[in-house]
Design an enzyme around this catalytic site. Structure first.
Site, PDB file in Angstrom:
ATOM      1  N   HIS A 173      -2.242  -1.782   0.103  1.00 20.26           N
ATOM      2  CA  HIS A 173      -1.268  -2.972   0.351  1.00 20.26           C
ATOM      3  C   HIS A 173      -0.622  -2.868   1.678  1.00 20.26           C
ATOM      4  O   HIS A 173      -0.200  -1.824   2.295  1.00 20.26           O
ATOM      5  CB  HIS A 173      -0.167  -2.759  -0.573  1.00 20.26           C
ATOM      6  CG  HIS A 173       0.681  -4.120  -0.996  1.00 20.26           C
ATOM      7  ND1 HIS A 173       1.472  -4.755  -0.028  1.00 20.26           N
ATOM      8  CD2 HIS A 173       0.560  -4.930  -1.696  1.00 20.26           C
ATOM      9  CE1 HIS A 173       2.127  -5.975  -0.358  1.00 20.26           C
ATOM     10  NE2 HIS A 173       1.142  -6.127  -1.595  1.00 20.26           N
ATOM     11  N   HIS A 174      -0.702  -4.154   2.204  1.00 22.98           N
ATOM     12  CA  HIS A 174       0.114  -4.408   3.573  1.00 22.98           C
ATOM     13  C   HIS A 174       1.287  -3.504   3.960  1.00 22.98           C
ATOM     14  O   HIS A 174       1.651  -2.965   4.815  1.00 22.98           O
ATOM     15  CB  HIS A 174       0.381  -5.795   3.662  1.00 22.98           C
ATOM     16  CG  HIS A 174      -0.598  -6.416   4.649  1.00 22.98           C
ATOM     17  ND1 HIS A 174      -0.526  -6.012   5.984  1.00 22.98           N
ATOM     18  CD2 HIS A 174      -1.094  -7.384   4.547  1.00 22.98           C
ATOM     19  CE1 HIS A 174      -1.419  -6.756   6.675  1.00 22.98           C
ATOM     20  NE2 HIS A 174      -1.795  -7.782   5.774  1.00 22.98           N
ATOM     21  N   CYS A 175       2.255  -3.622   2.690  1.00 19.57           N
ATOM     22  CA  CYS A 175       3.668  -3.218   3.147  1.00 19.57           C
ATOM     23  C   CYS A 175       3.450  -1.585   3.035  1.00 19.57           C
ATOM     24  O   CYS A 175       4.744  -1.199   3.427  1.00 19.57           O
ATOM     25  CB  CYS A 175       4.570  -3.814   1.903  1.00 19.57           C
ATOM     26  SG  CYS A 175       4.178  -2.778   0.374  1.00 19.57           S
TER      27      CYS A 175
END
Lengths: 478, 478
Positions: free
Chosen positions: A139-141
């Site tokens: 995930h990006h975050c």
């Protein structure tokens, strides 16, 4: 290292969670094909386990303060289970590349589980010729766009003998999960970073990624770029339609040598050649759809890293969105390349991007890190038609558990109303393209993939011609 | 056939869509293992294509009237693509049953795409000994719980030579999708079933499943069952906790002969033995968790089909939820079986279930159909701890594309706060259990699976003892 238990997500990272919807996944990753035979799955897991301390986020999950009192925190996952995240699978016979791409598409069509550390790694057996693959999805975050190190990165070795990173046999003890009351208190009062000393100046930039990013955006605004773009919205195309949850992925292999040859023949950068090739492939694809391209210039969001002195006199990375020109209206390949070159030179010479080194400033071989940078920027379809990222990698072979990495394809993400994203990586003499498309919006993604190869071949041919003509001229009597 | 273009979802079917959340998937299915070698994937797809006309819903998708004006309709999907729904995959070496169950768990952890026909079928190669598997996954709302026929069902043959159902080479022409205005009009005025004549009396019940279901629920209410259950809520157990999106699945094989032997020895039904075995396994599992079971009786929701004359004098199926007793407080296996027998006799003799034939009344070999019936009932954890369904199948071998079906495991679904569901199917001399658990709530699902086998073995042993004792008594001098 900026990945502590109790860290609060930056506003930007939290926005990745908020932006994610059932049809716009915010995970990114890469597909690597390796020489066989596949290692024993348990032994590979052990190797990974021994390197997890290098990437603390990979054992942390989200903890959300109650009552909407604040952004989520990263906390150690007390029930972390490596075998959940690392998945062994296989291709059906005959183990073709098409089947590998199908699997990749399926894996990237599914959201990550928000209640666990936000990554998966698929170990794929059964490829033809005994090869195997690693498919990483993160995930990006989870990935700090400024300082991030990715799990796939720590798995790669520069030598056939796996390096010892000192993690084997080290027990990991998760810190206790905060209670609801603790989370509430942190939400209300702001999180106190006990135990994390900001003694090292470099940590200052890392712990304030918001500031760095907004710095980059301000740089854009400084030359009226945003205002210009809003007044001149990106054109409507079949690329920018409502998308569904499912994806298509295709990989395209090219030789770095061919890009360099074209670059030398026409006095451009490799990045100019990349954009010209993408523009040409888009032009052919639009024509195959019956879309007219007269006067049409598409816009690519190209993430740019700007290294500047910040307000405290320290060096730090800043991000900006460069508007990569995609002049699909130009039929002639060389004229198209020249138009890209001119536009890019203009952008570089503008005040906005003083000191910018288009992506080549990034030292690390960490595709997700670069991709994460991209998403920190405004990817509204008002401003951009698609994301194009170009990540330089090492020009020597890498190894995982003693097996040579033969191919790497980066995998980007599709924001809302983006039907296509192109990620490019150079590695060991190759320049591989990863095309991620919406399943329904891009049934003909192979036309684009074929177009990329055709365009590069045509520019190579023209470069050869020019060189031959140049040699004749040189050899001609004065 | 009750599956027309333009059909509106019943209120119950629409509620399946509404009830579904990120952690409570509403798809169901089955896992079948078949003898090798796996058929050619393209040829298997062709076989399926030739039978799709038997199950029109499988080429239909949801169309939702705008502005919340009504329940969705089923409409032909003009971009139906069989290759999207049927997926070829393989197990990694060595192709163990554990790996097959892992794949099943993963597939069932993912929501179906609401914008397409609501089903997937996975063709799994690479099982040990050259075998292969079919994993079917279908949304509840697609399967008419009263008259439903499932795709897996139409794929099965009674003979090694695939039957000709007359569909090969037949072109399918989707009806045009309704426009937004048409959908709005239908939503506002109610959908007019043009072209669907209700000449056949049987269609009356089929086209009003709400009425049939509410009839069943009324029957329950008639004896104050609901009121009783609300006053005596199902006990709190580790089965009824918040669940996540991920699943675990295990299959347990038993011999029908063993169930029949126990049934004969103790004068019960096979269904009594099933519930007693489940209760015993739950008891052992609760003890392994340190949960005390004194005085604890859990409640299973057991779907029951009641055949009655309806208000128009026609025969139709009605549904009721039988509260299956799970007396985990009883240590002695025979005493536990006798307690189940007595409770079930009491329930059968009550007015509520007059004419009820516990599941054995269902003629068709269609696990999803039965499971769909279960979900038409109230599965509030106030009333029930878990779903237990028992589906009788044929006692002769079935074939797919000439390959014998060796094993079938049914796969149920987990409503909110249900950590476990047990589905049972009898087929060709076997009684197979499919245990679907939440990944995090049931890390020890294997304890339950082992317990089921231990419990049946113990009852078998006791049945042998009793028979031996009986034979001695018979043989003893008067």
């Amino acid at each position: 290292m900026g990945q502590q238990h109790g860290d609060r997500l930056s506003a930007t990272d939290a926005s990745f969670l908020a932006q994610e919807g059932p049809t716009s996944h915010m995970h990114i990753g890469g597909l690597s094909v390796l020489e066989g035979p596949p290692p024993d799955f348990r032994e590979l897991c052990d190797l990974l386990r021994g390197r997890l301390h290098l990437v603390p986020r990979y054992r942390q999950k989200l903890a959300t303060p109650p009552l909407g009192t604040g952004r989520p925190l990263w906390v150690d996952d007390p029930s972390f289970n490596l075998e959940y995240h690392v998945r062994q699978t296989a291709l059906p016979s005959p183990g073709s590349e098409e089947q590998l791409l199908n699997l990749t598409s399926r894996v990237f069509s599914q959201a990550l589980d928000r209640s666990k550390p936000l990554w998966e790694m698929w170990i794929v057996e059964g490829l033809a010729d005994g090869r195997w693959a690693i498919l990483s999805k993160t995930h990006h975050c989870l990935i700090d766009g400024i300082s991030g190190v990715d799990l796939a990165t720590v798995l790669f070795d520069l030598d056939p003998v796996p390096r010892d990173v000192g993690g084997a046999g080290t027990a990991w003890t998760p810190r206790p999960e905060p209670t609801g009351a603790e989370l509430l208190a942190r939400g209300l009062t702001g999180f106190v970073r006990t135990g994390l000393r900001l003694a090292d100046g470099a940590l200052s930039a890392i712990s304030h990624p918001e500031r760095s990013v907004s710095g980059g955006l301000e740089a854009l605004e400084g030359v009226g770029e945003i205002a210009w773009a809003v007044a001149n919205p990106a054109p409507a195309t079949p690329l920018n339609v409502e998308i569904g949850p499912h994806r298509r992925f295709v990989g395209v292999r090219n030789r770095l040598e061919d890009f360099k040859e074209v670059k030398a023949a026409f006095g451009t950068t490799v990045n100019d050649v990349v954009l010209a090739v993408v523009a040409g492939a888009l032009r052919d694809w639009l024509h195959s759809r019956g879309v007219r391209t007269e006067g049409l210039e598409l816009r690519a969001l190209v993430p740019v890293s700007i290294r500047t002195a910040d307000d405290q006199g320290q060096l730090g990375n800043r991000l900006a969105a460069m508007r990569g020109p995609l002049p699909v209206y130009i039929a002639d390949p060389v004229a198209r390349l020249m138009a890209v070159k001119q536009a890019m030179t203009g952008i570089k010479e503008s005040k906005q991007a003083v000191g910018a080194e288009v992506l080549t400033s990034v030292q690390d071989f960490a595709p997700p890190t670069i991709l994460a940078q991209a998403s920190r920027l405004n990817f509204s379809t008002r401003l951009f038609n698609m994301i194009v990222t170009n990540v330089p990698g090492p020009q020597l072979p890498l190894y995982v558990y003693g097996r040579e990495v033969l191919d790497v394809f980066p995998i980007a993400f599709l924001p809302r109303r983006h039907g296509l994203a192109v990620a490019i990586i150079s590695y060991n003499g190759a320049v591989n393209f990863g095309l991620l498309g919406d399943l329904d919006a891009l049934p003909d993604i192979d036309v684009l993939a074929g177009g990329l190869q055709d365009q590069l071949a045509e520019l190579s041919r023209l470069a050869d011609e020019r060189r031959a003509a140049g040699a004749e001229t040189e050899g001609a009597p004065a």
